[in-house]
Scaffold this active site. Structure first.
Site, mmCIF file in Angstrom:
data_model
loop_
_atom_site.group_PDB
_atom_site.id
_atom_site.type_symbol
_atom_site.label_atom_id
_atom_site.label_comp_id
_atom_site.label_asym_id
_atom_site.label_seq_id
_atom_site.Cartn_x
_atom_site.Cartn_y
_atom_site.Cartn_z
ATOM 1 N N THR A 225 0.857 -1.739 0.102
ATOM 2 C CA THR A 225 0.182 0.223 -0.043
ATOM 3 C C THR A 225 0.551 1.106 0.300
ATOM 4 O O THR A 225 2.373 1.325 0.373
ATOM 5 C CB THR A 225 -1.154 0.166 1.126
ATOM 6 O OG1 THR A 225 -1.877 -1.750 0.891
ATOM 7 C CG2 THR A 225 -1.451 0.849 1.131
ATOM 8 N N ASP B 229 -8.357 -1.308 5.354
ATOM 9 C CA ASP B 229 -7.574 -0.195 6.458
ATOM 10 C C ASP B 229 -7.971 1.266 5.507
ATOM 11 O O ASP B 229 -7.903 2.550 6.157
ATOM 12 C CB ASP B 229 -6.837 -0.414 6.982
ATOM 13 C CG ASP B 229 -5.718 -0.928 6.672
ATOM 14 O OD1 ASP B 229 -4.837 0.325 6.716
ATOM 15 O OD2 ASP B 229 -5.199 -1.732 6.203
#
Length: 325
Positions: A196, A227
């Site tokens: 990410t 998340d």
């Protein structure tokens, strides 16, 4: 005020056998993004503009798992998510299930500034994007040949692949997946490297901001949300700090990891480095993750409990560092 500071990340969890060429490629991209951010800060752009600018660059380059080069779902498509947060008034915007918006982080900012909401997802988010004139592309734009191959390996292993970039012998076999000591919600997973991207900035006025963007997990279920778009989990900014997280999304969600950094600074009186160290050691349980953070006083910090994290940081006094391990 302690001056401006910036940090970027390209994911926590790095294969110990990562080829040197790949390491150098990642470092060059992180260095380029730092230079973009530094130039913007020297031009007095506010922190919120800088984090969007840097994450857009990361989304455009296919090296990491965001925008073009995003991990593929079980159906071979891309579903991206992103969030952005402006510390001074804790304004935020987030999006999920994005399939055609070229830069999800910019759509997240549009949600923050041009909608009455904080979070839009799937068809509603893309309808809003078109109304706002966001740049749209076909889903195929985000798909790389490398990721098509990695999805095939993941399906053969009947596994969610974290280390979807480095197909070492044995890593992707079904037996290897079953024997993995790492688990997500009780299910075995393979070697951990989600990749990410994110950026955190404090400008010379002491304003903090954070942004995070991802394609999620290779071979993830359709509709899975991690998340990265969840304010307080993958992204958080306030008057004290800005935080962007990366790693095992389910563990980061459970621990509200980004908000925890700000919380222990506020309630326990810890400085930024102490806060980052505390939450990595005491809030992840058995999860694997990392984060980057800046404080309103110009501190910059990173922390991770994985083998490594693609990261870089710089401060106004001339300090600059890019690392993997």
């Amino acid at each position: 005020m302690g001056g401006w500071a910036i940090a970027v990340h390209g994911g926590a969890g790095v294969d110990p056998n990562l080829p040197q060429e790949r390491q150098e490629e990642a470092k060059r991209l992180l260095s380029r993004c730092l230079e973009i951010g530094i130039s913007a800060l020297r031009s007095n752009l506010p922190a919120i503009d800088v984090v969007e600018l840097v994450v857009r660059e990361l989304e455009t380059d296919p090296l990491f798992n965001s925008g073009r080069g995003s991990a593929l779902t079980e159906n071979g498509t891309v579903e991206m998510e992103a969030s952005i947060m402006d510390g001074p008034k804790r304004r935020c915007g987030a999006v999920s299930g994005i399939t055609r918006v070229k830069n999800p982080v910019s759509l997240a900012r549009l949600v923050m500034e041009k909608s009455p909401h904080s979070y839009l997802a799937f068809s509603g988010a893309e309808e809003f994007a078109m109304k706002q004139g966001a740049e749209m592309v076909d889903n195929e734009y985000f798909i790389t040949e490398e990721n098509v191959g990695m999805l095939k390996l993941a399906k053969e292993a009947n596994s969610i692949l974290f280390d979807y970039r480095i197909p070492t012998i044995g890593t992707c076999g079904a037996g290897a997946a079953m024997e993995s000591p790492l688990q997500m919600n009780g299910l075995p997973i393979s070697v951990y490297a989600p990749e990410t991207v994110g950026c955190v900035v404090v400008d010379k006025e002491g304003r903090c901001a954070a942004a995070t963007s991802t394609g999620g997990l290779m071979n993830k279920m359709m509709g899975r949300i991690g998340d990265s778009p969840l304010i307080g989990s993958g992204t958080y900014a306030c008057n004290l700090c800005g935080v962007s997280c990366t790693g095992e999304g389910e563990a980061i969600i459970r621990s509200t990891l980004a908000r925890e950094v700000a919380a222990v600074m506020e309630y326990k009186g810890l400085n930024l480095h102490e806060a980052v160290d505390y939450v990595i050691k005491h809030r992840l349980d058995e999860g694997k993750a990392g984060l980057i953070a800046v404080s309103s006083t110009g501190e910059v910090a990173c922390g991770f409990n994985t083998t490594g994290m693609f990261r870089g940081c710089a401060t106004e006094d001339g300090f600059m560092e890019v690392g993997v391990w």
